[in-house]
Design an enzyme around this catalytic site. Structure first.
Site, short mmCIF file in Angstrom:
data_model
loop_
_atom_site.label_atom_id
_atom_site.label_comp_id
_atom_site.label_asym_id
_atom_site.label_seq_id
_atom_site.Cartn_x
_atom_site.Cartn_y
_atom_site.Cartn_z
N GLY A 27 0.81 -1.21 0.00
CA GLY A 27 0.00 0.00 0.00
C GLY A 27 0.84 1.25 0.00
CG ASP A 144 12.34 -1.76 10.26
OD1 ASP A 144 13.57 -1.94 10.10
OD2 ASP A 144 11.57 -1.55 9.32
#
Length: 268
Positions: A27, A144
């Site tokens: 997306g 992350d």
């Protein structure tokens, strides 16, 4: 190729698209205006058709759940989660406050440089965020930490963004069969085995600081016995180099045990 939401169009009769912020495998992310409040927001979109498996939807929904309970001035506020069906697809959306600024990655690409004091200032801010996240019950582990996920405002305020890889539970040393999540060069070695701990975020932060000092991915630097050999590539004090060494230890038990310990031991 799926059509983009164009500038000026509305989503959910509430959010007016301003421009595209970025795109991922499943997306896109848009900057928009919340027509109810007038605030600038970031809208993260996931396309069901572009998802390769149901687990990707689970991860997206988990990100929304975790964001909805976070309250920290350096984490953009969660605003909304909703779905939209079309004739051919289903879209899922997470809406957050927009962090106004540039990522550390973008700043470096544009030629920005800083010194040891500047790097320490960034380290203090991100460590303070990690102290908050890791103290939650259960701990929230970002997984992350990288230059793209740290947004710097003009006044130097750092925001931590993109919790798409987050885990909201402590992962014990006996865990196995877990999904490998992270970014090469910034991912702690144990994450490559599907294991993650609060100290895994410390390794990521250490790698980010190394990137700011060298303008190179940590993966490009030489290694000695699985440890990044960075000292000949940076100009910092011995005390700060020793501190970075502890942040970047390949064995999790050899790193600082917590973000608070790392913060308290960061040289002045």
């Amino acid at each position: 190729m799926e059509a983009l939401h164009q500038s000026g169009t509305q989503i959910a009769q509430r959010y007016k698209i301003s421009y595209l912020l970025g795109r991922g495998a499943t997306g896109k992310t848009y900057a928009a205006t919340d027509l109810q409040t007038g605030e600038q927001v970031a809208i993260k979109e996931m396309s069901m058709r572009r998802a390769k498996e149901w687990k990707e939807l689970d991860v997206f929904e988990r990100e929304a759940r975790v964001l909805s309970v976070l309250e920290h001035p350096a984490i953009p506020n969660y605003i909304d989660y909703f779905e939209i069906d079309t004739d051919t697809n289903r879209y899922f959306y997470i809406v957050q406050e927009l962090a106004i600024g540039k990522s550390l990655s973008q700043m470096v690409v544009e030629g920005w440089r800083t010194d040891e004091a500047g790097v320490k200032a960034i380290a203090r801010q991100i460590l303070a965020i990690l102290v908050y996240l890791h103290r939650l019950t259960p701990p929230v582990i970002h997984r992350d930490i990288k230059p793209e996920h740290a947004i710097c405002r003009q006044d130097g305020q750092i925001y931590l963004v993109d919790f798409g890889s987050v885990r909201s539970a402590f992962w014990s040393t006996n865990s196995s069969g877990a999904t490998v999540v992270g970014t090469f060069g910034y991912m702690a070695p144990e994450q490559d085995r599907g294991q993650v701990y609060p100290a895994s975020d410390l390794y990521g932060l250490g790698s980010v600081l190394l990137f700011l000092l060298t303008h190179r991915s940590p993966a490009e630097l030489p290694q000695r016995r699985l440890k990044i050999d960075f000292r000949s590539h940076v100009q910092v004090s011995e005390q700060f180099a020793d501190w970075l060494d502890l942040m970047l230890e390949p064995m999790v038990e050899d790193r600082f045990h917590s973000a608070l310990q790392a913060l308290r031991n960061l040289p002045a």
